[in-house]
Enzyme design. Sequence first.
Site, PDB file in Angstrom:
ATOM      1  CB  SER A  92      -1.026   0.116   1.610  1.00 58.40           C
ATOM      2  OG  SER A  92      -1.874   0.809   1.202  1.00 58.40           O
ATOM      3  CG  ASP A 193      -7.098  -3.085  -3.456  1.00 65.72           C
ATOM      4  OD1 ASP A 193      -7.947  -2.400  -1.729  1.00 65.72           O
ATOM      5  OD2 ASP A 193      -5.507  -3.028  -2.988  1.00 65.72           O
ATOM      6  CG  HIS A 223      -4.868  -2.651   0.341  1.00 69.28           C
ATOM      7  ND1 HIS A 223      -5.038  -2.248  -0.963  1.00 69.28           N
ATOM      8  CD2 HIS A 223      -5.056  -1.797   1.310  1.00 69.28           C
ATOM      9  CE1 HIS A 223      -4.207  -1.509  -0.403  1.00 69.28           C
ATOM     10  NE2 HIS A 223      -3.965  -1.401   1.585  1.00 69.28           N
TER      11      HIS A 223
END
Length: 256
Positions: A92, A193, A223
């Site tokens: 991320s 996601d 995610h």
Amino acid sequence: MPILPGAESFQADGGDVAVLLLHGFTGTPQSLRDWAEHHAAAGLTVRLPRLPGHGTTWQECNRTRWQDWYSCAERELLALARDHTVVVAGMSNGGALALRLAQEHPDEVAGLVLVNPAVLLEDPRLVALPVLRHLVPSLPGIADDIRKEGRHELAYDRTPLHALWSMTHLWRAVRGDLSRVTQPILLLRSAVDHVVPASSSAAVLAGVTSRDVREVVLPDSYHVATLDHDAPRVLEASLEHVRRVTAGAARDEVTA
């Protein structure tokens, strides 16, 4: 400021190849702990720092900016690079920080592993963020986007808006300099996601000038793929990538 139990940094000393792991925004090292331990068990030197403002309270996070997170990651990289060949990995926003390190320190970063890297969002509320952050300090959190039942991400239940606003500036800088990224890349992207759109990974792949790029789509994870069904695939693919892209450097050192 007390640290949340389980949010501690992790480090292990191994061989001449090192991996620097960077967690995501509002998350903690817990989300990457299995990854770190897996690579340490394989004999690698591993560093997984807790980024400033994380693993305590979202209010503290709101007092930090992206430069604070980056400075922490940069210190770890430069310390490792003195005696190791280093691959930087991140999930991320940790992926955005990894890309920034590759842009700013090309000689110290031998390769990248990116899991659902965040360099942009498609949330229309971001347009109002410069004003909104002065009206409300936080919005509901983004944690626990995990498909696998029983897994939990140790992260804030609120999204601190001053810190989020700063993060968008990091993303803008990273996107603007993507052509400076030339290192071998393994990018692992979840098919579904709910936090970071597929267009973020697409922007990374379209912008870098690396000639050695592999994209892997994870079919059974959301995610936080490192805690989801596809986690074993992430760990094994990462280890294979690290070994492959550092093999030449190791041979060169022996020859020299």
